[in-house]
Design a protein around this motif. Sequence first.
Motif, PDB file in Angstrom:
ATOM      1  N   GLY A 244       0.839  -1.279  -0.085  1.00 32.89           N
ATOM      2  CA  GLY A 244      -0.022  -0.042  -0.019  1.00 32.89           C
ATOM      3  C   GLY A 244       0.770   1.181  -0.048  1.00 32.89           C
ATOM      4  O   GLY A 244       0.265   2.361   0.311  1.00 32.89           O
ATOM      5  N   CYS A 245       2.201   1.058  -0.224  1.00 33.60           N
ATOM      6  CA  CYS A 245       2.987   2.545  -0.508  1.00 33.60           C
ATOM      7  C   CYS A 245       2.308   3.370  -1.653  1.00 33.60           C
ATOM      8  O   CYS A 245       1.748   2.929  -2.519  1.00 33.60           O
ATOM      9  CB  CYS A 245       4.487   2.086  -0.756  1.00 33.60           C
ATOM     10  SG  CYS A 245       5.094   1.229   0.594  1.00 33.60           S
ATOM     11  N   PHE A 246       2.672   4.682  -1.554  1.00 34.64           N
ATOM     12  CA  PHE A 246       2.233   5.644  -2.269  1.00 34.64           C
ATOM     13  C   PHE A 246       3.002   5.270  -3.722  1.00 34.64           C
ATOM     14  O   PHE A 246       2.128   5.442  -4.726  1.00 34.64           O
ATOM     15  CB  PHE A 246       2.829   6.944  -1.870  1.00 34.64           C
ATOM     16  CG  PHE A 246       2.361   8.342  -2.675  1.00 34.64           C
ATOM     17  CD1 PHE A 246       1.214   8.249  -3.235  1.00 34.64           C
ATOM     18  CD2 PHE A 246       3.441   9.323  -2.918  1.00 34.64           C
ATOM     19  CE1 PHE A 246       0.995   9.655  -4.200  1.00 34.64           C
ATOM     20  CE2 PHE A 246       3.132  10.304  -3.668  1.00 34.64           C
ATOM     21  CZ  PHE A 246       1.836  10.437  -4.178  1.00 34.64           C
ATOM     22  N   GLU A 247       4.062   4.709  -3.603  1.00 33.90           N
ATOM     23  CA  GLU A 247       4.662   4.396  -5.019  1.00 33.90           C
ATOM     24  C   GLU A 247       3.932   3.302  -5.737  1.00 33.90           C
ATOM     25  O   GLU A 247       3.952   3.267  -6.886  1.00 33.90           O
ATOM     26  CB  GLU A 247       6.203   3.863  -4.525  1.00 33.90           C
ATOM     27  CG  GLU A 247       6.888   3.592  -5.808  1.00 33.90           C
ATOM     28  CD  GLU A 247       8.533   3.280  -5.234  1.00 33.90           C
ATOM     29  OE1 GLU A 247       9.150   2.160  -5.581  1.00 33.90           O
ATOM     30  OE2 GLU A 247       8.863   4.175  -4.714  1.00 33.90           O
ATOM     31  N   THR A 248       3.222   2.436  -4.857  1.00 35.99           N
ATOM     32  CA  THR A 248       2.451   1.491  -5.821  1.00 35.99           C
ATOM     33  C   THR A 248       1.274   1.798  -6.554  1.00 35.99           C
ATOM     34  O   THR A 248       0.820   1.550  -7.504  1.00 35.99           O
ATOM     35  CB  THR A 248       1.921   0.310  -4.668  1.00 35.99           C
ATOM     36  OG1 THR A 248       0.955   0.878  -3.669  1.00 35.99           O
ATOM     37  CG2 THR A 248       3.137  -0.367  -3.977  1.00 35.99           C
ATOM     38  N   ALA A 249       0.838   3.178  -6.179  1.00 33.72           N
ATOM     39  CA  ALA A 249      -0.346   3.889  -6.739  1.00 33.72           C
ATOM     40  C   ALA A 249       0.030   4.788  -7.915  1.00 33.72           C
ATOM     41  O   ALA A 249      -0.495   4.894  -8.921  1.00 33.72           O
ATOM     42  CB  ALA A 249      -1.361   4.608  -5.602  1.00 33.72           C
ATOM     43  N   VAL A 250       1.097   5.403  -7.438  1.00 38.03           N
ATOM     44  CA  VAL A 250       1.744   6.519  -8.624  1.00 38.03           C
ATOM     45  C   VAL A 250       3.139   6.308  -9.163  1.00 38.03           C
ATOM     46  O   VAL A 250       3.715   6.938  -9.908  1.00 38.03           O
ATOM     47  CB  VAL A 250       1.513   7.689  -8.133  1.00 38.03           C
ATOM     48  CG1 VAL A 250       0.217   8.111  -7.407  1.00 38.03           C
ATOM     49  CG2 VAL A 250       2.514   7.941  -6.946  1.00 38.03           C
ATOM     50  N   GLY A 251       3.640   5.203  -8.838  1.00 44.53           N
ATOM     51  CA  GLY A 251       5.043   4.721  -9.374  1.00 44.53           C
ATOM     52  C   GLY A 251       5.014   4.441 -11.046  1.00 44.53           C
ATOM     53  O   GLY A 251       3.680   4.423 -11.686  1.00 44.53           O
ATOM     54  N   ALA A 252       6.080   4.459 -11.435  1.00 48.05           N
ATOM     55  CA  ALA A 252       6.363   4.070 -12.855  1.00 48.05           C
ATOM     56  C   ALA A 252       5.329   2.863 -13.515  1.00 48.05           C
ATOM     57  O   ALA A 252       5.045   2.875 -14.528  1.00 48.05           O
ATOM     58  CB  ALA A 252       7.729   3.983 -13.364  1.00 48.05           C
ATOM     59  N   SER A 253       5.470   1.916 -12.742  1.00 38.37           N
ATOM     60  CA  SER A 253       4.572   0.529 -12.928  1.00 38.37           C
ATOM     61  C   SER A 253       3.342   0.678 -13.455  1.00 38.37           C
ATOM     62  O   SER A 253       2.613   0.499 -14.096  1.00 38.37           O
ATOM     63  CB  SER A 253       4.963  -0.747 -12.340  1.00 38.37           C
ATOM     64  OG  SER A 253       6.198  -0.789 -12.060  1.00 38.37           O
ATOM     65  N   ALA A 254       2.585   1.503 -12.256  1.00 38.57           N
ATOM     66  CA  ALA A 254       1.304   1.854 -12.195  1.00 38.57           C
ATOM     67  C   ALA A 254       0.675   2.843 -13.512  1.00 38.57           C
ATOM     68  O   ALA A 254      -0.208   2.560 -14.111  1.00 38.57           O
ATOM     69  CB  ALA A 254       0.822   2.449 -11.080  1.00 38.57           C
ATOM     70  N   ILE A 255       1.510   3.991 -13.631  1.00 41.94           N
ATOM     71  CA  ILE A 255       1.562   4.685 -14.665  1.00 41.94           C
ATOM     72  C   ILE A 255       1.672   3.851 -16.271  1.00 41.94           C
ATOM     73  O   ILE A 255       0.639   4.147 -16.941  1.00 41.94           O
ATOM     74  CB  ILE A 255       2.498   5.862 -14.717  1.00 41.94           C
ATOM     75  CG1 ILE A 255       2.089   6.817 -13.611  1.00 41.94           C
ATOM     76  CG2 ILE A 255       2.155   6.753 -15.919  1.00 41.94           C
ATOM     77  CD1 ILE A 255       2.948   7.942 -13.280  1.00 41.94           C
ATOM     78  N   ALA A 256       2.628   2.971 -16.360  1.00 40.42           N
ATOM     79  CA  ALA A 256       2.806   2.392 -17.583  1.00 40.42           C
ATOM     80  C   ALA A 256       1.586   1.458 -18.023  1.00 40.42           C
ATOM     81  O   ALA A 256       1.090   1.400 -19.076  1.00 40.42           O
ATOM     82  CB  ALA A 256       3.979   1.734 -17.502  1.00 40.42           C
TER      83      ALA A 256
END
Length: 405
Positions: free
Chosen positions: A269-281
Amino acid sequence: MVTSPRLGTGANQEAIRRHNLSTMLRHVHLAGPTSRAELTTAMGLNRSTIGGLAGELAELGLTTTAPASTGARQGAGRPSQSVAAADDGPFVVAVDLGVDRIIVARIGLAGLVHERAEEPVGGDREAWRVAADIAALVRRVADGAPSGAPMVGIGIAVPGLVRRRDGLVRLAPNLGWVDVSPGPMVLAALGVDVPVVIGNDADLGALAEHHRGVGVAIEDLVYVSGHVGVGAGVVAGGVPLAGAGGYAGEIGHLRLTAGGGECHCGNHGCFETAVGASAIAETVGCPPERLAGLEAVLEAFDTAPPGLGAIGREVGEGLAGIVNAFNPRMVVMGGYFRFLYRLVPGDVTAGLDSATLPAPRESVTLCLPGLGSDSVLLGAAELALEPLLADPVGVLRAPRLSPTA
């Protein structure tokens, strides 16, 4: 009665001279070409002293002089000369280490980028292999330096938690590094001995934007770094906020949702999991093998693809916690956030508005980096140049090996 020892007159005068040399060099480094008349006013010294300091910096190969513009003339007499950083003077090599690529540049005083090189990071990302790749790129850009120009340092930006006192990378989850010291590895691969400094990429992006980017004269700012992971560099009251060990700003690992996806750091549930490169890609249809080129993918869109607005809103909601905590005047959107913000500014702003307290929201502005994609690279250069700026005489008198020897 016990008294403290006092410096003799000669030693005191030498300390004052070196302090003044540092002050003048730092001013020219940050402000660019400056007339001697302007330096006289800024430093509160007389014209002859300013002339002597400028001459000494020129003898050290740090600056050059040229006739100033007519606007710099004050009073009667000859126009004041301008002092500028020397193009062929001492330099540092700055390294922006990403998860998928290494960017290296030879950079001089005043942030002048003379030469750069880039290579992809190998698939295994083992520290010693990455260090060898960095060393090869350092040698490539250093070989092009003017004859006699010394390399005075190497600055490396790393996407991870960097211990301030010795540059140990405690954790770089997207590289798979735990307790790694890349500096000695790079020097061993180079076969030379020059100072190497390591810093967190977002911290260095904030430093560069504060010194010579969009954040000049802004005392409180946050630089948000988006590459594969997410981080932030904070400047508070004009001073970089590092934290007790140097680990401040890891906003990508703020836990937003208890049941969220698994993060590279091991939490969920880290911020990165929601808006990181993988989520955007995944949202924009960028295949995993093109993750390193996500910025270019986003830049190619004229309008936002479906679903990107929802991520933009999550970005804004996450930034709200940072704005509430630090009350910055400016949030700089770095890395792929530059292009995401260009495509969905309203969604990012709406997310920020929905979760920010009214008082800190009133004073903050979201903006794009003044240095474009070079914020982190130039921040690494600033870190490596600092000893030269603090004591130019001491650094240039120190024995040093050339990387091209």
